[in-house]
Design a protein around this motif. Sequence first.
Motif, mmCIF file in Angstrom:
data_model
loop_
_atom_site.group_PDB
_atom_site.id
_atom_site.type_symbol
_atom_site.label_atom_id
_atom_site.label_comp_id
_atom_site.label_asym_id
_atom_site.label_seq_id
_atom_site.Cartn_x
_atom_site.Cartn_y
_atom_site.Cartn_z
ATOM 1 N N TYR A 5 0.914 -1.197 0.062
ATOM 2 C CA TYR A 5 -0.229 0.080 -0.485
ATOM 3 C C TYR A 5 1.219 1.142 -0.226
ATOM 4 O O TYR A 5 0.907 1.827 -0.148
ATOM 5 C CB TYR A 5 -1.143 0.109 1.322
ATOM 6 C CG TYR A 5 -1.550 -0.905 1.221
ATOM 7 C CD1 TYR A 5 -2.489 -1.232 0.265
ATOM 8 C CD2 TYR A 5 -2.057 -1.457 2.775
ATOM 9 C CE1 TYR A 5 -3.682 -2.662 0.607
ATOM 10 C CE2 TYR A 5 -2.829 -2.606 2.570
ATOM 11 C CZ TYR A 5 -4.116 -2.949 1.439
ATOM 12 O OH TYR A 5 -4.992 -4.305 0.833
ATOM 13 N N ASN A 6 1.709 0.898 0.447
ATOM 14 C CA ASN A 6 3.390 2.712 0.618
ATOM 15 C C ASN A 6 4.575 1.415 1.084
ATOM 16 O O ASN A 6 4.585 -0.091 1.060
ATOM 17 C CB ASN A 6 2.757 3.529 1.995
ATOM 18 C CG ASN A 6 2.944 2.615 2.966
ATOM 19 O OD1 ASN A 6 3.221 1.764 3.156
ATOM 20 N ND2 ASN A 6 1.085 3.354 3.500
ATOM 21 N N ASP A 7 5.585 2.485 0.803
ATOM 22 C CA ASP A 7 6.602 1.299 1.474
ATOM 23 C C ASP A 7 7.278 0.849 2.579
ATOM 24 O O ASP A 7 8.421 0.011 2.492
ATOM 25 C CB ASP A 7 7.748 2.865 1.479
ATOM 26 C CG ASP A 7 8.005 3.206 0.530
ATOM 27 O OD1 ASP A 7 7.569 2.876 -0.565
ATOM 28 O OD2 ASP A 7 8.513 4.276 0.281
ATOM 29 N N THR A 8 6.076 0.755 3.281
ATOM 30 C CA THR A 8 5.852 0.411 5.100
ATOM 31 C C THR A 8 4.700 -1.153 4.994
ATOM 32 O O THR A 8 4.614 -2.019 6.066
ATOM 33 C CB THR A 8 6.258 0.864 6.228
ATOM 34 O OG1 THR A 8 5.178 2.043 5.952
ATOM 35 C CG2 THR A 8 7.903 1.692 5.597
ATOM 36 N N GLY A 166 11.253 -2.979 3.566
ATOM 37 C CA GLY A 166 11.047 -2.371 4.159
ATOM 38 C C GLY A 166 9.722 -2.540 4.993
ATOM 39 O O GLY A 166 9.458 -1.654 5.534
ATOM 40 N N PHE A 167 8.978 -3.117 4.775
ATOM 41 C CA PHE A 167 7.486 -4.024 5.660
ATOM 42 C C PHE A 167 7.608 -3.844 7.305
ATOM 43 O O PHE A 167 8.246 -4.882 7.261
ATOM 44 C CB PHE A 167 6.964 -4.953 4.675
ATOM 45 C CG PHE A 167 6.841 -4.749 3.066
ATOM 46 C CD1 PHE A 167 5.780 -3.219 3.060
ATOM 47 C CD2 PHE A 167 7.414 -5.350 1.784
ATOM 48 C CE1 PHE A 167 5.860 -3.305 1.478
ATOM 49 C CE2 PHE A 167 7.281 -4.589 0.634
ATOM 50 C CZ PHE A 167 6.249 -3.405 0.421
#
Length: 209
Positions: A5-8, A166-167
């Motif tokens: 959904y995003n970088d994390t 980075g998740f």
Amino acid sequence: YIFGYNDTQMGAEGSLLRSEVSVMVHRLVKQNGMLGNFRYDSANPSFADIQGEWFQSGIEFMHHKGAFNVEEGGNVQPYIAVTRGEAFKIVALGLGFTTDTTLSNAEYANLLYELEYIQGDENGDLNVDGMITRAEFCTMYNRIIGREYALLVDNNGNNITADTYGFKDLEEGKWYYEVMLRATSAYDDDGYVDIAKRGIRNDLDDYTN
């Protein structure tokens, strides 16, 4: 073929959207040079709710394959969560397991079941009317494209983990942990993870931001 959904946040347990499944199929077909005669005009979208969106090419490709029962110019509702049956239909048509657009979702499911790409529950039910999560879809898709047992190591011997990308919401020990890492990794010709190749997603989606 899938990103967070995003970088994390990978959102493995989140619902799978019509736009997401369409894009994942289109990315695979495009990478393998199997788009055939598919062309689309980005300035004149087939549907009113997709122009300029990151998923436009994926929706257009699946429209080309006859996956949507929506009149051109209408709304295809790209952000709607799809059932297992619709996901099976998009995969079956998009990857060329059939060209018949008139089958029921149950028939598309049976087609993939016979190919041993999907499995039923303890009662043998394929649950075509149930919702499908991103992780459940990736389990099937990894099996289809031969990533079920793909390496999670790069060509320098470094292990690929959630920290690599980075998740923060991918917990080691969850049943889908390695499923999602394989799904979000790019691979070189020798079967090793290639971190740099993962950045071509916008090219595959014909997307500029």
